[in-house]
Design a protein around this motif. Sequence first.
Motif, mmCIF file in Angstrom:
data_model
loop_
_atom_site.group_PDB
_atom_site.id
_atom_site.type_symbol
_atom_site.label_atom_id
_atom_site.label_comp_id
_atom_site.label_asym_id
_atom_site.label_seq_id
_atom_site.Cartn_x
_atom_site.Cartn_y
_atom_site.Cartn_z
ATOM 1 N N GLU A 245 9.678 11.715 1.440
ATOM 2 C CA GLU A 245 9.554 13.091 1.963
ATOM 3 C C GLU A 245 9.542 14.093 0.809
ATOM 4 O OE1 GLU A 245 11.927 10.896 3.066
ATOM 5 O OE2 GLU A 245 10.827 10.362 4.890
ATOM 6 N N TRP B 157 8.560 13.533 -2.217
ATOM 7 C CA TRP B 157 7.258 13.394 -2.905
ATOM 8 C C TRP B 157 6.180 14.183 -2.165
ATOM 9 C CZ3 TRP B 157 5.503 12.037 -7.478
ATOM 10 C CH2 TRP B 157 4.186 11.604 -7.638
ATOM 11 N N ARG B 158 6.181 14.062 -0.841
ATOM 12 C CA ARG B 158 5.165 14.790 -0.048
ATOM 13 C C ARG B 158 5.383 16.301 -0.147
ATOM 14 N NH1 ARG B 158 5.531 10.312 3.485
ATOM 15 N NH2 ARG B 158 7.190 11.245 4.723
ATOM 16 N N ALA C 193 5.658 17.048 -5.078
ATOM 17 C CA ALA C 193 5.417 15.954 -6.036
ATOM 18 C C ALA C 193 5.656 16.379 -7.491
ATOM 19 C CB ALA C 193 4.013 15.379 -5.845
ATOM 20 N N ASP D 211 -0.213 6.548 -5.325
ATOM 21 C CA ASP D 211 0.471 6.655 -4.025
ATOM 22 C C ASP D 211 -0.483 6.425 -2.858
ATOM 23 O OD1 ASP D 211 -0.986 9.030 -3.943
ATOM 24 O OD2 ASP D 211 0.766 10.341 -3.630
ATOM 25 N N ARG D 212 -1.790 6.298 -3.178
ATOM 26 C CA ARG D 212 -2.747 6.071 -2.090
ATOM 27 C C ARG D 212 -3.314 4.651 -2.133
ATOM 28 N NH1 ARG D 212 -7.733 10.153 -1.446
ATOM 29 N NH2 ARG D 212 -6.014 11.624 -1.113
#
Length: 260
Positions: A58, A60-61, A64, A131-132
């Motif tokens: 959370e 990070w979102r 970041a 992260d993706r």
Amino acid sequence: MHDRSAIATALAARIAAAHRVLVLSGAGMSAESGIATFRGGDHGLWARFDPQALATPEAWRADAPLVWGWYRWRMAGVRDAQPHAGHRAIAAMASRAEIAVVTQNVDDLHERAGSVDVVHLHGELFALRCDRCDMRAGEPPPRVDAAATERETPPACVCGGRVRPGVVWFGESLPEAAWRRAVAHAGSSDVVLVVGTSGLVQPAASLPGLARRAGAFVVEINPQPGFRADEVDLHWRDTAAHALPELAAALDAQLAEASG
Ligand code: OAD
């Protein structure tokens, strides 16, 4: 006889007779290298920083650059630190006995001291990944003298994602293979050295009990023991950098005597 050397001698005899030994380390293992632990006093990371704001998906979102900046600060601290005599003692003992290292630490001090095949239960600071798309990424040039809370934009991945530290955040699962190997080591070791962990974070904290129920002799090396008396066989109230070299020396002496 000095307490430390008496304990080391008795424990070295167990290690010399063991088929397998497991070292389970936590933040206290790196404390004497100058890397802060998480808990304990005002200097612990979680007394100075909010884990919810820095070590969760959370966070990070939401921010970041704040999270990345904090981890870049921690990376710089680890890069500046050197393994101590305790890290080196574990690596040296591994050439005399079958020793596995399972660590909760995200630093690379065990490896830099010469331990091979270290299981990182909570990930690795420098195992950067997208992260993706999960692609591994290299470390950007070191940041010099930046404050812990200085924001830094995380590097972009070719896929459009953002590069994140390779650590396990609160609310994330442990790396499955690492956990499986940790459980296997705990279940098959005759001696377990639990070094520098408060035993407060699960599931890592369940490993000493699991090993003990499987028949291991469990020793806690920690100036302030965290595990209950019925969870360990011996509390060795000493620091990692003092106890482990003494143990390695005692093991050397016993093996030399046995072979001479
Ligand atoms: P903690 O910070 O919770 O505990 C550190 C332990 O090390 C304490 O029991 C200290 O008494 C002990 N200690 C301090 N100095 C020592 C020394 N020189 N020699 C031996 N022991 C010493 O660290 P961990 O138990 O590793 O997780 O924390 C577990 C997890 O909590 C970490 O991996 C991290 C944190 O949140 C994640 O980030 C997922």
